[in-house]
Design a protein around this motif. Structure first.
Motif, short mmCIF file in Angstrom:
data_model
loop_
_atom_site.label_atom_id
_atom_site.label_comp_id
_atom_site.label_asym_id
_atom_site.label_seq_id
_atom_site.Cartn_x
_atom_site.Cartn_y
_atom_site.Cartn_z
N SER A 143 -28.94 -34.92 84.97
CA SER A 143 -30.45 -33.51 85.77
C SER A 143 -30.92 -32.87 84.59
CB SER A 143 -28.84 -33.01 86.06
OG SER A 143 -28.00 -32.07 85.40
N ALA A 144 -32.14 -31.67 84.51
CA ALA A 144 -32.30 -31.21 84.10
C ALA A 144 -32.74 -29.57 84.38
CB ALA A 144 -34.29 -31.73 83.91
N SER A 145 -32.73 -28.80 83.65
CA SER A 145 -32.24 -27.63 84.21
C SER A 145 -32.95 -26.38 83.58
CB SER A 145 -30.75 -26.67 84.18
OG SER A 145 -30.50 -25.56 84.70
N PHE A 146 -33.09 -25.75 84.13
CA PHE A 146 -33.75 -24.05 84.05
C PHE A 146 -33.43 -23.30 82.54
CE2 PHE A 146 -36.12 -19.89 83.80
CZ PHE A 146 -37.56 -20.96 84.22
N ASP A 147 -32.13 -23.67 82.26
CA ASP A 147 -31.55 -23.26 81.68
C ASP A 147 -30.58 -23.85 80.04
OD1 ASP A 147 -29.49 -25.57 82.16
OD2 ASP A 147 -27.76 -24.63 82.91
N LYS A 148 -32.10 -24.71 80.29
CA LYS A 148 -32.15 -25.09 78.89
C LYS A 148 -31.54 -26.30 78.40
CE LYS A 148 -34.18 -20.82 77.54
NZ LYS A 148 -33.94 -19.48 75.78
N SER A 149 -31.23 -26.77 78.88
CA SER A 149 -30.04 -28.22 79.11
C SER A 149 -30.33 -29.25 80.12
CB SER A 149 -28.36 -27.53 79.30
OG SER A 149 -27.84 -27.07 80.61
N ILE A 150 -29.51 -30.45 79.45
CA ILE A 150 -29.63 -31.04 80.89
C ILE A 150 -28.29 -31.76 80.53
CG2 ILE A 150 -32.02 -32.88 80.16
CD1 ILE A 150 -31.04 -34.52 78.25
N ARG A 151 -27.11 -32.31 81.80
CA ARG A 151 -25.98 -32.79 82.22
C ARG A 151 -26.16 -34.02 83.00
NH1 ARG A 151 -21.95 -28.74 81.57
NH2 ARG A 151 -22.78 -26.73 81.13
N ILE A 152 -25.08 -34.96 82.28
CA ILE A 152 -24.72 -35.87 82.78
C ILE A 152 -24.07 -36.34 83.61
CG2 ILE A 152 -23.87 -38.17 82.67
CD1 ILE A 152 -26.06 -38.61 79.88
N PHE A 153 -23.91 -36.09 84.95
CA PHE A 153 -23.03 -36.01 86.14
C PHE A 153 -22.26 -37.43 86.60
CE2 PHE A 153 -24.29 -31.76 86.24
CZ PHE A 153 -23.52 -31.28 86.43
N PRO A 154 -20.61 -38.21 86.38
CA PRO A 154 -20.35 -38.80 87.37
C PRO A 154 -21.15 -38.99 88.75
CG PRO A 154 -18.47 -38.77 86.22
CD PRO A 154 -19.65 -37.25 85.75
N LYS A 155 -20.53 -39.83 89.31
CA LYS A 155 -22.02 -39.89 90.85
C LYS A 155 -21.12 -39.23 92.13
CE LYS A 155 -20.08 -44.09 93.23
NZ LYS A 155 -20.91 -45.15 93.97
N ASN A 156 -19.22 -39.55 91.84
CA ASN A 156 -17.96 -38.83 92.56
C ASN A 156 -17.68 -37.72 91.80
OD1 ASN A 156 -17.04 -40.49 90.69
ND2 ASN A 156 -16.11 -42.00 91.85
N LYS A 157 -18.12 -37.13 90.80
CA LYS A 157 -16.71 -36.02 90.44
C LYS A 157 -17.62 -34.60 90.37
CE LYS A 157 -13.97 -38.13 88.56
NZ LYS A 157 -14.20 -39.03 86.58
#
Length: 445
Positions: free
Chosen positions: A299-313
């Motif tokens: 995911s990309a965000s306005f908070d100047k970072s990208i995050r990787i999520f497991p689909k069920n977490k």
């Protein structure tokens, strides 16, 4: 008469070459190895520390755009090619192994709102603020030949999104309505609307290819079937969703990026409650894309970072940021599941590793075995306090950390107020809602 003779097979202890490792006989009886578990735990702890030590996710930066990046798409057939659109109407095609732009097109006047590749990879489509849909050849024209689109469709309104069908020569656009187009026609073959003034995103389901989903400005997510004449159903949330992405392996699931700093994974069979609420961002989430395996998304965000999520977490496993990176507008996961691409406000496309500590390049068989062994060790001891503390820790910029603490205080205050209201109200008059139920306002069939 019996004669006892020692029989040894030279294959068990003689090296094939002098450069081989010496073969050591081992007895696996656990009684002979009383310290096996403590030794293994130490190895797991060291493997976790080394994993964090070698976590260098940033690979490369692709610069060349003269305005902020507004959209990125992958080539349908080539791993090494990506297409990006900018806010000045420019579209660039990039060669990732060489890390260079090999073609630039002045496609639109104003923003390039969306780009998508045709399923066969021979052409791509762009939409912009100049109310046009343009189809471009993937191959560059010959020397001295002017760059011209294959086809141009002039619309009546601004188009904000486009996506192509997986197997047929049809594509969908969104603006004031969701339109289905045939490549050979200059007017839509079908239009869907449901009392909404504008849509921000439209996506075809990659598995059930007749299904469509779109994000609307009235905080709703609308589902369509191209075989029907009217929309199927919509779910109205508390705040607006910016974009969504279907799970490429499970046809029923999609994840939407919301203005309330969260992402929501829905099952289209049960839209009244999201399957998972993913929360970690501290500002509006602007884009989301699944990995080809369907097990994770970025995911990309306005908070100047990208995050990787497991689909069920509910929380991210990884967060990427740099000092120079500003608001991240778009993000894509590469088709080989190894890299993540992000486009941000300050005119750069960045290439990141999907697994931060993964070693790039060719690995010997011993390196592969060691990496596999370390991975299993970390997995086995992941719940031990020391291992968990080291594995979970991520460095965050000071601004982001302050925002995170502020959000936690606000949530705690809201929870406290709710408890006080419930305590001083008639029993049953203030319902107790779970975190999943709080964010859905209504489901309309």
């Amino acid at each position: 008469m019996k004669v006892k003779v020692l029989c040894r097979n030279p294959d068990d202890y003689v090296r094939e070459t002098t450069r081989d490792i010496q073969r050591v006989p081992r007895n696996f009886d656990p009684t002979l190895h009383p310290f096996e578990v403590p030794r293994e735990y130490t190895r797991a702890l060291n493997a976790t520390k080394l994993d964090r030590l070698f976590a260098k996710p940033f690979v490369a930066s692709l610069d060349g755009h003269r305005d902020g990046i507004s959209c990125i798409t992958k080539h349908a057939k080539s791993l090494s090619t990506i297409i990006s659109g900018a806010c000045d109407g420019e579209v660039k095609l990039w060669n990732l192994p060489k890390r260079e732009c090999f073609r630039t097109i002045q496609a639109h006047e104003g923003f390039v709102r969306a780009v998508c590749s045709r399923f066969c990879g021979t052409s791509f489509f762009t939409v912009g603020d100049d109310k046009t849909i343009k189809q471009w050849n993937m191959e560059a024209p010959g020397y001295g030949v002017r760059e011209e689109p294959i086809n141009t469709i002039l619309g009546k309104v601004v188009f904000t999104g486009i996506d192509h069908h997986q197997t047929e020569s049809t594509f969908a656009t969104c603006g004031q309505t969701v339109d289905i187009w045939d490549e050979q026609r200059s007017s839509p073959i079908r239009s869907f609307s449901w009392g909404v003034d504008s849509f921000s995103c439209v996506r075809y389901n990659p598995v059930e290819t007749d299904l469509l989903a779109s994000c609307a400005s009235d905080r709703s997510i609308v589902l369509y079937d191209t075989r029907e004449s009217a929309p199927l159903r919509k779910v109205i949330m508390q705040l607006r969703s910016n974009t969504l992405c279907w799970n490429p392996m499970e046809a029923y699931y999609f994840t939407c990026a919301n203005e309330d700093y969260n992402l929501y994974t829905y099952d289209i069979r049960h839209l009244d409650v999201p399957v998972t609420v993913h929360m970690d961002h501290v500002s509006a989430v602007l884009d989301v894309d699944y990995s080809p395996t369907g097990k994770e998304f970025v995911s990309a965000s306005f908070d100047k970072s990208i995050r990787i999520f497991p689909k069920n977490k509910g929380h991210s496993r990884e967060v990427y940021h740099t000092k120079r990176m500003q608001h991240v507008i778009c993000v894509r996961w590469s088709a080989d599941n190894k890299y993540v691409l992000s486009g941000s406000d300050e005119m750069n496309i960045r290439l990141w590793k999907a697994n931060a500590s993964e070693k790039l390049g060719l690995l010997s068989s011993r390196e592969k075995a060691a990496a596999s062994y370390n991975k299993k060790l970390i997995e086995k001891y992941q719940h031990h306090p020391q291992v968990r503390r080291i594995a979970r820790h991520r460095h965050l910029p000071r601004d982001m950390l302050n925002q995170k603490r502020q959000l936690q205080e606000m949530k705690a205050a809201r929870r406290r107020k709710e408890q006080n209201v419930r305590k001083h109200s008639k029993p049953g008059s203030v319902p107790l809602l779970t975190e999943k139920e709080k964010h859905v306002a209504a489901v309309v069939e």
